[in-house]
Design an enzyme around this catalytic site. Structure first.
Site, PDB file in Angstrom:
ATOM      1  CB  CYS A  68     -48.229 -19.148  55.392  1.00  0.00           C
ATOM      2  SG  CYS A  68     -47.009 -17.898  54.973  1.00  0.00           S
ATOM      3  CB  CYS A 141     -45.803 -20.692  57.436  1.00  0.00           C
ATOM      4  SG  CYS A 141     -46.002 -21.178  59.143  1.00  0.00           S
ATOM      5  CB  CYS A 213     -43.131 -16.947  50.972  1.00  0.00           C
ATOM      6  SG  CYS A 213     -43.552 -16.121  52.513  1.00  0.00           S
ATOM      7  CD  GLU A 471     -36.155 -17.916  58.555  1.00  0.00           C
ATOM      8  OE1 GLU A 471     -36.321 -19.096  58.263  1.00  0.00           O
ATOM      9  OE2 GLU A 471     -36.852 -16.991  58.086  1.00  0.00           O
ATOM     10  CB  SER A 497     -35.489 -15.911  55.225  1.00  0.00           C
ATOM     11  OG  SER A 497     -36.482 -16.085  54.255  1.00  0.00           O
TER      12      SER A 497
END
Length: 581
Positions: A68, A141, A213, A471, A497
């Protein structure tokens, strides 16, 4: 003695607005007084001419442990070069980075949300300590994205933020892969649904290079939201981080160049963060999150940003806006596509154009381009008809109120957040399976101790109780991988998440640590989720609930010293954004 440059265009245009506090102003007594500071700056390469240039803080949250943010230092170097080209001088620095995908399911995850506050404080500290004139904050991120904007909002600074970009999708057996593919493979492998070879190949091929992601998880959600908010350049949210050779993409390199030009335009016009971050701008951001099918973390982060900008935004504004915004984005985790697919059809502007034409967003909001939303979108083409990434407003993936929904009730009197993602489920009722932490719940799932119709309750994972509001992607993904995603609900005072999907409710407030009703749930209690009434209820009598409450005692905070202890003492409720200032 030559006191700075005499021909500096920045001095003439008045761009050096406050950094004379650091360097001194030629021809004044302050120039003499600031000599020691300049002496130290000369040691690292500053020259006479540099002391007349505006100072730009370049926040660079780089680390080599996560894709990330692995490339953020390269972007920082490009930004520094571009600042020099337009007549500025950069102060570049790093910040902490905690990546959810790697710390998920362990104690380290408790530092993730905490890092949002720490990163923001680091940026504020550097920007204010050196009296810089403006800031360009990079982000990768998900926590680094709101953190990059918090200090600008807090101090009403001149600045903008730039997202480092999304990862390209991995591929295996003809399917696109993201990091969530690996999380779900854990559940699938544990349930005997995939082979050891497939499990290994998914792990090896899910993340092919640098970038955040790839689905509409928290990073891409927040990048899209901040673009819609007006605090980053149009189109920049969807541009990939790198190319197929894992080198900085042409699009992201140009984002760096264009962001610096936009920054100096803001500096010249004295346009500050709060000129852009208005109530209407936040409504635009929420609208885009709902339309794209974004992460529930957007609720937490947008509330936090609004708090810092002193905007009256509440958790209930998400339901108010949801009443008119259908679900359009067909993105992972619940859909089929990734951020790169959105980029290929025009990015966030193509969606905002649709929403603007339908009267669903405010076109008169100012943005970091110095223009309004409507002006930015004037030349944006209409959505292509033969694509499947974004549905039309006439035939949406789901009608309004079918994505992020705020629930209240006897189990969540101050609110809870559910990501419906187009599911038609309207009610769910089941017995509580109570776990005091995430790890215990995950073990129960992997050991096949969870049955259909159960309601998993994971508590003491809130902002104070965790601390840090971890998360729950590991247990939620394990449920999906085990084939229980449609049959088991999971509720928590922690977070989910952006990669989570299924019947999941998070941010339950008040949290267990402060005596919220979730702390009083007992094994086997019936829990009711009703989307028609937007309620989350514990089905016991008021007298029974009060009896339990009278016996309940708050446990000691888990940490006595260090950053987690400080955070637990300072942090507010998740319903207010889990802020510390």
């Amino acid at each position: 003695m030559k006191n700075g440059c005499e021909d500096c265009s920045c001095q003439e245009s008045g761009l050096k607005k406050r950094s004379y506090l650091l360097t001194g102003k030629p021809g004044t007594n302050e120039w003499i007084k600031r000599s020691p500071a300049r002496a130290m700056m000369r040691a690292v390469g500053f020259t006479d001419k540099d002391f007349e240039k505006p100072l730009v803080t370049v926040a660079c949250p780089y680390t080599n442990i996560t894709p990330c943010n692995k490339h953020i230092d390269a972007l920082g170097k490009i930004v520094v070069e571009e600042v020099e080209k337009v007549g500025g001088k950069s102060i570049i620095f790093g910040t902490p980075v905690v990546t959810d995908g790697e710390t998920m399911g362990m104690e380290g995850m408790k530092y993730s949300l905490v890092s949002r506050e720490l990163i923001a404080d680091c940026i504020e500290m550097m920007h204010e300590a050196y009296a810089a004139d403006c800031a360009l904050t990079l982000a990768g991120c998900d926590k680094t994205i709101p953190a990059a904007l918090i200090p600008l909002a807090r101090n009403n600074s001149i600045g903008l933020t730039l997202y480092g970009g999304s990862i390209l999708p991995g591929h295996y057996k003809g399917k696109d892969l993201t990091i969530v593919s690996t999380f779900e493979a854990v559940g699938a492998y544990s349930a005997g649904k995939i082979s050891e070879k497939d499990f290994h190949e998914i792990e090896c091929k899910s993340c092919p290079g640098n970038g955040a992601c790839g689905g509409m998880y928290t990073a891409n959600t927040m990048a899209s939201a901040i673009e819609a908010l007006g605090m980053s350049l149009p189109g920049s949210a969807s541009h990939p981080a790198v190319d197929k050779k894992n080198q900085i993409s042409k699009e992201k390199r140009k984002d760096c160049e264009d962001s610096v030009k936009a920054l100096f335009n803001l500096l010249e016009k004295s346009i500050r963060a709060r000129d852009i971050m208005t109530k209407k701008a936040f409504e635009n951001a929420i609208t885009v999150v709902q339309a794209l099918g974004g992460s529930t973390n957007a609720v937490l982060h947008l509330l936090s940003l609004a708090h810092e900008a002193e905007i009256d935004l509440t958790i209930d504004d998400f339901n108010r806006i949801a009443k008119r915004v259908p679900l359009l984005g067909n993105f992972k985790p619940s859909g089929e596509y990734v951020m790169n697919d959105l980029n290929n059809i025009g990015g966030v502007p193509i969606v905002m154009k649709m929403l603007l034409d339908a009267g669903l967003i405010h076109g008169d909001c100012l943005t970091v381009t110095g223009k309004t939303v409507a002006e930015n979108l004037k030349s944006t083409p209409k959505l292509l008809k033969n694509q499947k990434v974004i549905a039309s407003l006439e035939k949406p993936l789901a009608p309004p109120e079918h994505h992020i929904v705020v629930l209240r009730g006897s189990l969540a009197p101050e609110g809870a957040v559910m990501k419906l993602s187009g599911k038609e489920m309207r009610e769910f009722h089941g017995p509580a399976r109570v776990f005091e932490c995430e790890e215990d719940a995950l073990n129960a799932i992997l050991q096949s101790r969870i049955q259909k119709n159960d309601v998993i309750v994971i508590r003491f994972e809130g902002p104070k109780g965790g601390p840090g509001m971890r998360e729950m992607l590991s247990p939620s993904a394990a449920l999906m991988g085990a084939g229980l995603g449609r049959d088991v609900a999971l509720i928590t005072d922690g977070r989910f998440s952006g990669g989570t999907h299924g019947i999941m409710i998070a941010h339950i407030t008040p949290e267990a640590q402060v005596g919220g009703p979730i702390a009083l749930v007992e094994e086997g209690d019936m829990i009711s989720i009703n989307l028609n009434t937007k309620t989350l209820d514990l089905k016991i009598s008021d007298s029974a609930l009060q009896k339990r409450k009278s016996r309940w005692k708050a446990p000691a905070l888990k940490y006595k010293r260090g950053v987690l202890a400080k955070y637990a003492q300072l942090v507010s409720s998740a319903s207010k954004g889990a802020v510390t200032s």
